[in-house]
Design a protein around this motif. Sequence first.
Motif, PDB file in Angstrom:
ATOM      1  N   GLY A 254    -100.969  -4.091 -71.065  1.00 51.98           N
ATOM      2  CA  GLY A 254    -100.098  -2.999 -70.633  1.00 51.98           C
ATOM      3  C   GLY A 254     -99.334  -3.266 -69.353  1.00 51.98           C
ATOM      4  O   GLY A 254     -98.710  -2.341 -68.807  1.00 51.98           O
ATOM      5  N   ASP A 255     -99.353  -4.521 -68.846  1.00 53.47           N
ATOM      6  CA  ASP A 255     -98.614  -4.814 -67.613  1.00 53.47           C
ATOM      7  C   ASP A 255     -97.106  -4.609 -67.771  1.00 53.47           C
ATOM      8  O   ASP A 255     -96.433  -4.178 -66.835  1.00 53.47           O
ATOM      9  N   LEU A 256     -96.591  -4.956 -68.945  1.00 53.63           N
ATOM     10  CA  LEU A 256     -95.158  -4.749 -69.214  1.00 53.63           C
ATOM     11  C   LEU A 256     -94.994  -3.393 -69.879  1.00 53.63           C
ATOM     12  O   LEU A 256     -95.534  -3.162 -70.963  1.00 53.63           O
ATOM     13  N   LYS A 257     -94.270  -2.520 -69.219  1.00 51.45           N
ATOM     14  CA  LYS A 257     -94.094  -1.160 -69.732  1.00 51.45           C
ATOM     15  C   LYS A 257     -92.662  -0.994 -70.236  1.00 51.45           C
ATOM     16  O   LYS A 257     -91.700  -1.178 -69.484  1.00 51.45           O
ATOM     17  N   VAL A 258     -92.535  -0.638 -71.494  1.00 46.64           N
ATOM     18  CA  VAL A 258     -91.233  -0.420 -72.129  1.00 46.64           C
ATOM     19  C   VAL A 258     -91.187   1.030 -72.603  1.00 46.64           C
ATOM     20  O   VAL A 258     -92.050   1.468 -73.368  1.00 46.64           O
ATOM     21  N   ARG A 259     -90.191   1.758 -72.124  1.00 46.72           N
ATOM     22  CA  ARG A 259     -90.040   3.166 -72.490  1.00 46.72           C
ATOM     23  C   ARG A 259     -88.647   3.386 -73.105  1.00 46.72           C
ATOM     24  O   ARG A 259     -87.642   2.963 -72.532  1.00 46.72           O
ATOM     25  N   VAL A 260     -88.618   4.046 -74.233  1.00 47.30           N
ATOM     26  CA  VAL A 260     -87.366   4.436 -74.876  1.00 47.30           C
ATOM     27  C   VAL A 260     -87.385   5.955 -74.991  1.00 47.30           C
ATOM     28  O   VAL A 260     -88.249   6.513 -75.665  1.00 47.30           O
ATOM     29  N   GLU A 261     -86.437   6.601 -74.335  1.00 47.87           N
ATOM     30  CA  GLU A 261     -86.382   8.067 -74.336  1.00 47.87           C
ATOM     31  C   GLU A 261     -85.045   8.524 -74.902  1.00 47.87           C
ATOM     32  O   GLU A 261     -83.982   8.103 -74.432  1.00 47.87           O
ATOM     33  N   LEU A 262     -85.113   9.373 -75.907  1.00 52.90           N
ATOM     34  CA  LEU A 262     -83.928   9.905 -76.576  1.00 52.90           C
ATOM     35  C   LEU A 262     -83.873  11.404 -76.361  1.00 52.90           C
ATOM     36  O   LEU A 262     -84.820  12.118 -76.693  1.00 52.90           O
ATOM     37  N   LYS A 263     -82.769  11.856 -75.789  1.00 51.11           N
ATOM     38  CA  LYS A 263     -82.616  13.288 -75.547  1.00 51.11           C
ATOM     39  C   LYS A 263     -81.158  13.649 -75.685  1.00 51.11           C
ATOM     40  O   LYS A 263     -80.297  13.045 -75.041  1.00 51.11           O
ATOM     41  N   ASP A 264     -80.890  14.639 -76.529  1.00 55.65           N
ATOM     42  CA  ASP A 264     -79.519  15.031 -76.845  1.00 55.65           C
ATOM     43  C   ASP A 264     -78.769  13.799 -77.354  1.00 55.65           C
ATOM     44  O   ASP A 264     -79.181  13.178 -78.308  1.00 55.65           O
ATOM     45  N   ASP A 265     -77.656  13.440 -76.691  1.00 55.29           N
ATOM     46  CA  ASP A 265     -76.894  12.262 -77.099  1.00 55.29           C
ATOM     47  C   ASP A 265     -77.130  11.082 -76.175  1.00 55.29           C
ATOM     48  O   ASP A 265     -76.358  10.122 -76.174  1.00 55.29           O
ATOM     49  N   ASN A 266     -78.191  11.109 -75.398  1.00 52.62           N
ATOM     50  CA  ASN A 266     -78.423  10.075 -74.393  1.00 52.62           C
ATOM     51  C   ASN A 266     -79.642   9.235 -74.749  1.00 52.62           C
ATOM     52  O   ASN A 266     -80.622   9.730 -75.300  1.00 52.62           O
ATOM     53  N   LEU A 267     -79.556   7.961 -74.407  1.00 53.44           N
ATOM     54  CA  LEU A 267     -80.658   7.034 -74.624  1.00 53.44           C
ATOM     55  C   LEU A 267     -80.980   6.333 -73.313  1.00 53.44           C
ATOM     56  O   LEU A 267     -80.071   5.831 -72.638  1.00 53.44           O
ATOM     57  N   ALA A 268     -82.251   6.300 -72.953  1.00 54.66           N
ATOM     58  CA  ALA A 268     -82.697   5.577 -71.757  1.00 54.66           C
ATOM     59  C   ALA A 268     -83.688   4.507 -72.191  1.00 54.66           C
ATOM     60  O   ALA A 268     -84.689   4.816 -72.844  1.00 54.66           O
ATOM     61  N   PHE A 269     -83.396   3.253 -71.845  1.00 62.78           N
ATOM     62  CA  PHE A 269     -84.284   2.133 -72.140  1.00 62.78           C
ATOM     63  C   PHE A 269     -84.737   1.554 -70.810  1.00 62.78           C
ATOM     64  O   PHE A 269     -83.924   1.060 -70.024  1.00 62.78           O
TER      65      PHE A 269
END
Length: 340
Positions: A254-269
Motif C-alpha cells: 500500500g505504499d503507492l496510493k492511487v485514487r480515482v474520484e469521479l464527481k459530476d463531470d470532473n475526474l481527479a487522478f
Amino acid sequence: MDRVKKIFRLIHLFVWVLFTLLVGFQLRSETDALWRTTTTGFIATCLYVFYSHFYLLTQYTSQRKGRGYWLRLAGIVLTGPVPFLLFHQKPFDFGYYFMHLFTVFIFLFLSWLARVTENLVLNTIKKEQLEKQAVEAELHYLKSQINPHFLFNTLNNIHTLVYKQAPAAPEAVTHLASLMRYMIYESNAATVPLTREMDYVRDYVSLQQLRYKQSPVVDLQIAGQTASYSIAPLLFIHLLENAYKHSPARLAPGDLKVRVELKDDNLAFRVQNPIGKNAAHPPEEPGGIGLPNVRKRLALLYPNQHTLVIQNTGETFTITLTIYGLHSPAHERKAHLHNH
C-alpha cells in the motif's frame, strides 16, 4: 475545400437567376416592347464585367497590383457596355455607352467584394485545416513516444524475470500481451471508455507487482461510476510509472496510493509515492519523457480544462491530475482545440 467552392458556385447561380428575374419583371412592367433583348443585354454586360474582373483578381492576389492588372482592368471598363449595345438592336449611341459605364463600375466593385469574401472564407478554412493537421501530427508524435518508452521499461522487467527463471515470467508475458493489445489497437481512438483505461492501469500494476514479494504495493481505489466517462487514452500511465521510478527499491504493501474520484463531470487522478533517498532524478524533473509528454498532451487535448498539481513534502511525492467537463462531446473539444 472543394465542397465550399461548390457551395459558392451554387450561391452565384442562385443570385444571378434571382437578379435576372427581377430585372426582367422590372423592364416588363415598364411596357418596354424590347424588354427581353434589353434584359438579355443588361445581364450580359453585368456577367461579362463581374466575371472578367472576378477571375482577373485570381491572377493578381497581392495588394499591390501589377501593371498587367491595371491594363486588363482598363480593357474591361472600356468594353463593359458593349454586350448591352450589341443586344440593344440600335445604332451605336455614346449616350447609352457612357450611361452603362456606371453599371460597369458597380459590378467591378461587386466582383471585388465577392472575391475578397470567398478568399477570406477559403483562407480561414485552409488555416483551420493546417492547424488541425499540426495538432494531429503533434499528438501522433507524442503518442509514438509513449509506446517505445513504456515498452523499454516493461521488457527490462521481463528480461530480469526470464534471466532469473522466475515462475512468474509466463504471467508477465500474458500481461504484456494485454497491454500491447490496448496500446496498439485501442489507444488510436480520440477517446476510450474510462473503464477500459482503468483496466489498462490494473494490468500495468499487476505486471509491476511481479517485481515484489510483498502483498500488493499499490493501493488502488476508485470512487464513482467509470462506465459513463470517456477519456483520451494513455494519460495516466506516465504518472503511475513516475511513482514507481522515484520510490524506494523496497516498498511496503500500500505504499503507492492511487485514487480515482469521479464527481459530476470532473475526474481527479491522484498518485502518491514515498520518495527514494537514492533516486536518480528529482521527482519534479524526472528523466525521460514522462511528465513533459503528459503536460504537452493535456495542453493539446484539454486546453483550459485541466489542472496538474505536484506536491513534494520531502517524504512523499503526489501528482494530482484533474480534468473538467468530461461529459462534453469529443467533437466539441476538438472544435475548441482547432479554433485556438
